[in-house]
Design a protein around this motif. Structure first.
Motif, short mmCIF file in Angstrom:
data_model
loop_
_atom_site.label_atom_id
_atom_site.label_comp_id
_atom_site.label_asym_id
_atom_site.label_seq_id
_atom_site.Cartn_x
_atom_site.Cartn_y
_atom_site.Cartn_z
N VAL A 26 47.73 32.53 41.04
CA VAL A 26 48.39 33.04 39.93
C VAL A 26 47.38 32.95 38.68
O VAL A 26 47.40 33.85 37.77
CB VAL A 26 49.28 31.87 39.56
CG1 VAL A 26 49.96 32.23 38.14
CG2 VAL A 26 50.52 32.04 40.69
N ARG A 27 46.40 32.19 38.79
CA ARG A 27 45.53 32.23 37.65
C ARG A 27 44.39 33.39 37.54
O ARG A 27 44.23 34.15 36.65
CB ARG A 27 44.59 30.81 37.92
CG ARG A 27 43.42 30.78 36.72
CD ARG A 27 42.57 29.55 37.00
NE ARG A 27 41.56 29.49 36.19
CZ ARG A 27 40.64 28.20 35.97
NH1 ARG A 27 40.46 27.44 36.70
NH2 ARG A 27 40.02 28.29 34.95
N SER A 45 46.61 36.55 36.50
CA SER A 45 46.90 36.30 35.01
C SER A 45 45.81 36.49 34.11
O SER A 45 45.80 37.25 33.20
CB SER A 45 47.65 35.08 34.77
OG SER A 45 48.87 34.94 35.61
N GLU A 46 44.78 35.84 34.63
CA GLU A 46 43.43 35.95 33.70
C GLU A 46 42.82 37.25 33.70
O GLU A 46 42.24 37.77 32.81
CB GLU A 46 42.60 34.72 34.16
CG GLU A 46 43.02 33.39 33.51
CD GLU A 46 42.12 32.16 34.05
OE1 GLU A 46 41.03 32.47 34.84
OE2 GLU A 46 42.08 31.08 33.75
N GLY A 61 44.97 39.38 31.82
CA GLY A 61 44.85 39.26 30.46
C GLY A 61 43.65 39.38 29.79
O GLY A 61 43.49 39.66 28.53
N LYS A 63 49.46 37.76 27.35
CA LYS A 63 49.49 38.63 28.53
C LYS A 63 49.29 37.54 29.94
O LYS A 63 49.97 37.67 30.94
CB LYS A 63 48.39 39.43 28.67
CG LYS A 63 48.46 40.78 27.83
CD LYS A 63 47.37 41.72 27.99
CE LYS A 63 46.21 41.45 26.91
NZ LYS A 63 45.20 42.40 27.05
N GLU A 64 48.35 36.49 29.73
CA GLU A 64 48.34 35.48 30.65
C GLU A 64 49.67 34.80 30.95
O GLU A 64 49.91 34.76 32.20
CB GLU A 64 47.12 34.27 30.32
CG GLU A 64 45.81 34.97 30.68
CD GLU A 64 44.92 33.76 29.92
OE1 GLU A 64 43.77 33.66 30.79
OE2 GLU A 64 45.40 33.01 29.15
N THR A 65 50.26 34.58 29.99
CA THR A 65 51.52 33.53 29.94
C THR A 65 52.74 34.56 30.59
O THR A 65 53.51 33.95 31.79
CB THR A 65 52.07 33.20 28.58
OG1 THR A 65 51.02 32.37 27.95
CG2 THR A 65 53.27 32.63 28.69
N MET A 124 52.18 37.11 32.48
CA MET A 124 51.86 37.37 33.89
C MET A 124 52.15 36.33 34.87
O MET A 124 52.72 36.15 35.98
CB MET A 124 50.46 37.67 34.00
CG MET A 124 50.19 39.24 34.06
SD MET A 124 50.90 40.06 35.47
CE MET A 124 49.67 39.66 36.46
N GLY A 125 51.87 34.82 34.28
CA GLY A 125 52.22 33.92 35.28
C GLY A 125 53.62 33.68 35.43
O GLY A 125 54.03 33.37 36.61
N GLY A 174 58.67 38.23 34.08
CA GLY A 174 58.11 37.74 32.70
C GLY A 174 58.69 38.60 31.67
O GLY A 174 58.86 39.60 31.43
N TRP A 178 50.19 45.86 38.91
CA TRP A 178 50.75 44.90 37.74
C TRP A 178 50.41 45.65 36.45
O TRP A 178 50.93 45.74 35.41
CB TRP A 178 50.04 43.51 37.69
CG TRP A 178 50.80 42.65 38.62
CD1 TRP A 178 50.23 42.09 39.79
CD2 TRP A 178 52.03 41.98 38.76
NE1 TRP A 178 51.13 41.29 40.38
CE2 TRP A 178 52.32 41.27 39.83
CE3 TRP A 178 53.11 42.10 37.50
CZ2 TRP A 178 53.53 40.44 39.95
CZ3 TRP A 178 54.18 41.46 37.89
CH2 TRP A 178 54.54 40.60 39.13
#
Length: 663
Positions: A46-47, A50-51, A54, A95-97, A99-100, A108, A314
């Motif tokens: 996930v990280r 997301s990162e 992001g 964007k990170e939030t 996407m997570g 999301g 994504w």
């Protein structure tokens, strides 16, 4: 039946599930979106997604007519997408939030705040996915719209949001409305991983050894049995007490039960679960720390596979969500959003420079385009786009291109201008620029070495060391040292494109229709000329340092040499390379095209006896015009030019402007 002990402090299992969701899987571990993130392979996946997403800059573009685009910096959405969607978050955090949320919950969702009077979007806020219920409502005329029910019991907020009030990033789903929750689908796999970690933790907490039983030949009372168990655990339980010597009395024996960790393939199970998480998240294993199958030869390909497979979908989902949910229908024809993925596709230095060389050669990159991609400031005149001079529209006139016969006649007369001349004129300023940059680098580094080894320190004496200076100078000008590295980076892409343009013209000159690739040759040529320049510079500085008698004279002579370079070196090297490379590359192209013989043509050398004596000389293309050690007589008695190398093409001396032509 409810337990009498159930309460807020000790809720029953059905209460926990009702309050928090989640389910008990086959491994006996309750998995929900919170507990899943405590499993390191899943959190790592996930990280990563997301990162990485992001970190990609997102731009809003405006289409230009008849083609092209420009960044729509004046549109209100531009700053929200690229810089800050709301006062509390940067674009990266937003964007990170989102996407997570999209990966773990399947959706999301963000609240779009618009100005009630103008309708302009002013802020975008992510919403907690556990408080949102997505539904579909018929609006009439056979049309359906999504509805988003947001319930926040803590703050007393209960509201239904319409589609234009929401930015929805959904993952893969079965109905096109909401995405599957990977956590729910992968509950068994995540639960097994958590169970494995729990098992490992329990093993270590119990002494890092398998469980077992204490056996007594007689019958023990319940009180004696409890006392024996308590005493055993007090002595041996815990990782700090593991492996203590056990003293068993009165016939008590220890019997091990269970299976050792190696027999249960504990470590293999944990590694397998990392691969399993990669499969669920569509990630190459190396992205979440499994490097078993990663090598230097395939890691770059795996990175490309990750970008094109896991990350690309994504990126498309985000871009299309912005297009369809944040832009008005009439705006979509003119505006669109796009991520800039160049940073993820950057290769090593050589690969990038080779790609730049191709882009420069065929005219879709300018020097400043390349410099911008390398985070360098633009240079004056760097916005020009170059194309090979032998490229003409299909079916068009040849224009300024000369026939082979005309070119040869003009060369033999020593007058006029050729395509190679034009190329030399075009690339000359670029060569001059690289040498100027090199000289500035050399002056800076050598001046520092002079201060360190040859000049006294202010306020006190310092031992001056000529040997220390020469040692440091040798390292600076080593074959793999900083000067050689910089010059290679400057010259390799430039000379590769220069040689390609010359080769195209040379092939045209002899009527060859084959593609002639001089990339390998250009690299060898560049490295040889870099080595020559580095060795020459080092030799001049060493001679200046060793030729003086006093420390003051050494400093003066070395700095004088640097000053002379700043005045003369760029011009000299440019004149040499813009004559040497065109002739060398043309000869190499003619060899590939099957040319057998070449002829020396003197130009601009009416007063040069050496060039005049070589004028008209014909050689087999593999033979030198002048062999190493040969002497060419001048006009005056005793005047000779001794060749220091085999000379297959001009120049034969500094200032020589001669050319070779094919026969």
């Amino acid at each position: 039946m409810r337990s009498a002990l159930s309460g807020i402090a000790t809720p029953e299992k059905w209460v926990e599930d009702w309050m928090r969701g989640g389910s008990v899987n086959s491994a006996g571990i309750r998995v929900d979106q919170d507990t899943a993130l405590t499993y390191s392979p899943f959190f790592a996946g996930v990280r990563v997604l997301s990162e990485d997403l992001g970190a990609l800059p997102m731009f809003l573009y405006e289409r230009l007519e008849p083609r092209g685009k420009q960044r729509a910096t004046g549109h209100p959405l531009y700053a929200l997408l690229h810089d800050q969607p709301n006062p509390m978050m940067s674009a990266v955090q937003f964007k990170e939030t989102l996407m997570g949320h999209a990966i773990t919950w399947g959706n999301g969702i963000a609240y779009v705040v618009s100005n009630k009077r103008t309708g302009v979007i002013e802020e975008i806020w992510p919403l907690r996915p556990d408080r949102i219920t997505i539904g579909v409502k018929r609006t009439g005329a056979g049309r359906f719209e999504r509805r988003y029910r947001y319930d926040d019991d803590v703050n007393g907020i209960h509201v239904t949001l319409l589609p234009h009030e929401v930015l929805h990033i959904g993952g893969l789903g079965f109905d096109g409305v909401e995405g599957y929750s990977v956590v729910n689908l992968a509950a068994n796999a995540i639960g097994l991983g958590l169970a494995t970690e729990h098992h490992g933790a329990k093993v270590f907490s119990n002494g890092a050894a398998p469980g077992g039983a204490l056996s007594h030949p007689g019958n023990l009372s319940p009180e004696a049995r409890r006392r024996m168990a308590d005493d055993w655990e007090n002595i041996h339980k815990g990782i700090d007490r593991a492996h203590r010597v056990a003293i068993l009395e009165e016939g008590v024996t220890w019997q091990q039960v269970g299976v050792p960790n190696d027999a249960a393939q504990f470590l293999e199970t944990r590694k397998l679960q990392v691969t399993e998480m990669s499969r669920w998240l569509r990630l190459p294993p190396h992205k979440i720390g499994d490097l078993d199958r990663a090598t230097f030869s395939n890691i770059e390909q795996q990175q490309l596979d990750y970008i094109q497979g896991a990350l690309n979908i994504w990126i498309v989902r985000w871009e299309q969500a912005v297009l369809t949910q944040l832009l008005l229908p009439e705006e979509r024809v003119r505006f669109y959003s796009e991520f800039l993925v160049d940073s993820l596709l950057r290769g090593d230095t050589l690969t990038r420079y080779q790609a730049y060389a191709i882009g420069r050669q065929w005219g879709w990159l300018s020097a400043n385009d390349v410099r911008e991609r390398e985070n360098m400031n633009p240079v004056e005149g760097g916005d020009a786009y170059l194309v090979p001079l032998n490229m003409v529209p299909a079916g068009g006139e040849r224009g300024a291109l000369e026939s082979t016969a005309m070119r040869r006649a003009r060369l033999m007369r020593g007058r006029g201008s050729t395509v190679r001349d034009k190329l030399a004129d075009a690339y000359g300023p670029k060569v001059h620029e690289t040498v100027t940059e090199l000289v500035a680098f050399e002056a800076e580094r050598v001046t520092v070495l002079v201060a360190q080894h040859l000049e006294p320190e202010r306020g006190r004496l310092r031992t001056r060391s000529l040997s220390g200076f020469l040692t440091a100078l040798s390292a600076l000008y080593a074959s793999d040292g900083p000067v050689a590295e910089l010059l290679t980076e400057l010259w390799l892409p430039l000379f590769t494109v220069f040689a390609a343009d010359v080769a195209a013209d040379a092939a045209e000159e002899v009527g060859s229709e084959d593609d002639i690739d001089l990339t390998v040759w250009a690299r060898a040529y560049t490295l040889a000329h870099v080595a020559y320049q580095v060795a020459t510079s080092y030799g001049q500085l060493r001679a200046a340092a060793q030729g003086a008698d006093t420390p003051e004279a050494i400093v003066s002579d070395v700095l004088a040499r640097l000053a002379k370079w700043e005045e003369e070196k760029a011009d000299k090297v440019t004149r040499w390379e813009t004559t040497q490379l065109p002739n060398a590359a043309a000869r190499e192209a003619w060899k590939d095209a099957g040319v057998k013989r070449v002829q020396w043509v003197a130009r601009g050398s009416e007063n040069c006896p050496y060039c005049t004596k070589l004028d008209g000389t014909i050689r087999e293309i593999e033979d030198p015009f002048v062999a190493k050690g040969d002497e060419i007589d001048g006009d005056e008695e005793g005047q000779k030019l001794t060749a220091k190398r085999d000379t297959f093409h001009p120049p034969v001396h500094a200032g020589c402007q001669c050319q070779v032509i094919p026969l």
